[in-house]
Design a protein around this motif. Structure first.
Motif, short mmCIF file in Angstrom:
data_model
loop_
_atom_site.label_atom_id
_atom_site.label_comp_id
_atom_site.label_asym_id
_atom_site.label_seq_id
_atom_site.Cartn_x
_atom_site.Cartn_y
_atom_site.Cartn_z
N TYR A 1 82.04 -27.41 -47.20
CA TYR A 1 82.84 -26.38 -47.89
C TYR A 1 83.40 -26.94 -49.20
O TYR A 1 83.27 -26.32 -50.26
N TYR B 1 81.72 -29.91 -41.58
CA TYR B 1 81.72 -28.54 -42.10
C TYR B 1 82.73 -28.40 -43.24
O TYR B 1 82.49 -27.70 -44.22
N GLY B 2 83.86 -29.07 -43.11
CA GLY B 2 84.87 -29.06 -44.17
C GLY B 2 84.37 -29.76 -45.42
O GLY B 2 84.66 -29.34 -46.55
N PRO C 1 82.60 -21.90 -40.63
CA PRO C 1 81.99 -23.24 -40.72
C PRO C 1 80.56 -23.32 -40.20
O PRO C 1 79.72 -23.97 -40.81
N LYS C 2 80.26 -22.68 -39.10
CA LYS C 2 78.92 -22.77 -38.51
C LYS C 2 77.86 -22.06 -39.35
O LYS C 2 76.67 -22.28 -39.15
N ARG D 1 77.72 -22.37 -42.66
CA ARG D 1 77.51 -23.15 -43.88
C ARG D 1 76.20 -23.93 -43.80
O ARG D 1 75.74 -24.28 -42.72
#
Length: 144
Positions: A12, A8-9, A98-99, A101
């Motif tokens: 981003y 997730y990072g 995050p979820k 994205r």
């Protein structure tokens, strides 16, 4: 945001990288104060004012060697549609939660669709292979 390392990072970071490339701004630029950041700038501009935040060096200028005004207008329209899609993809990658994205495989497919649309490939592929509407170009652009 201080949590565990995850894909997730990475998504981003990829979204922010795309925004940096297309706006010509860095997340650390002086314009970003009072809790304004690159993601918020793009989200506020999308879709009506997205051209205002795009790095002007990326836009077609009037001196481009194109055979007619109609071709020039078509090319500008195609570029505008692609930029809208690219900013929308960037925004969807860089949302705070995050979820929420986008998944990288979906981002890749969308980017390939934008590329094909810009190059004019889809009008031929769509006839031959009957691609799903979501891959036939950025005509599906949604308001984020």
């Amino acid at each position: 945001m201080g949590g565990e390392v995850s894909t997730y990072g990475d998504v981003y970071s990829y979204g922010i990288l795309l925004l940096e490339m297309f706006t010509g701004k860095r997340p650390t630029d002086d314009v970003f104060k009072d809790n304004l950041n690159l993601h918020q700038l793009a989200k506020m501009a999308f879709p009506e004012r997205v051209i205002e935040i795009i790095d002007q060096r990326l836009l077609l200028k009037g001196n481009v060697n194109i055979s007619s005004n109609e071709d020039y207008n078509e090319m500008r329209s195609r570029m505008h549609q692609c930029l809208l899609s690219l900013v929308r993809i960037s925004i969807s990658c860089s949302v705070e939660a995050p979820k929420e994205r986008s998944e990288m495989r979906d981002v890749m497919l969308e980017l390939q669709g934008v590329r094909d649309f810009y190059l004019g490939v889809n009008k031929y592929k769509a006839k031959e292979k009957k691609l799903p509407m979501s891959l036939e170009g950025p005509s599906y652009i949604s308001n984020y």
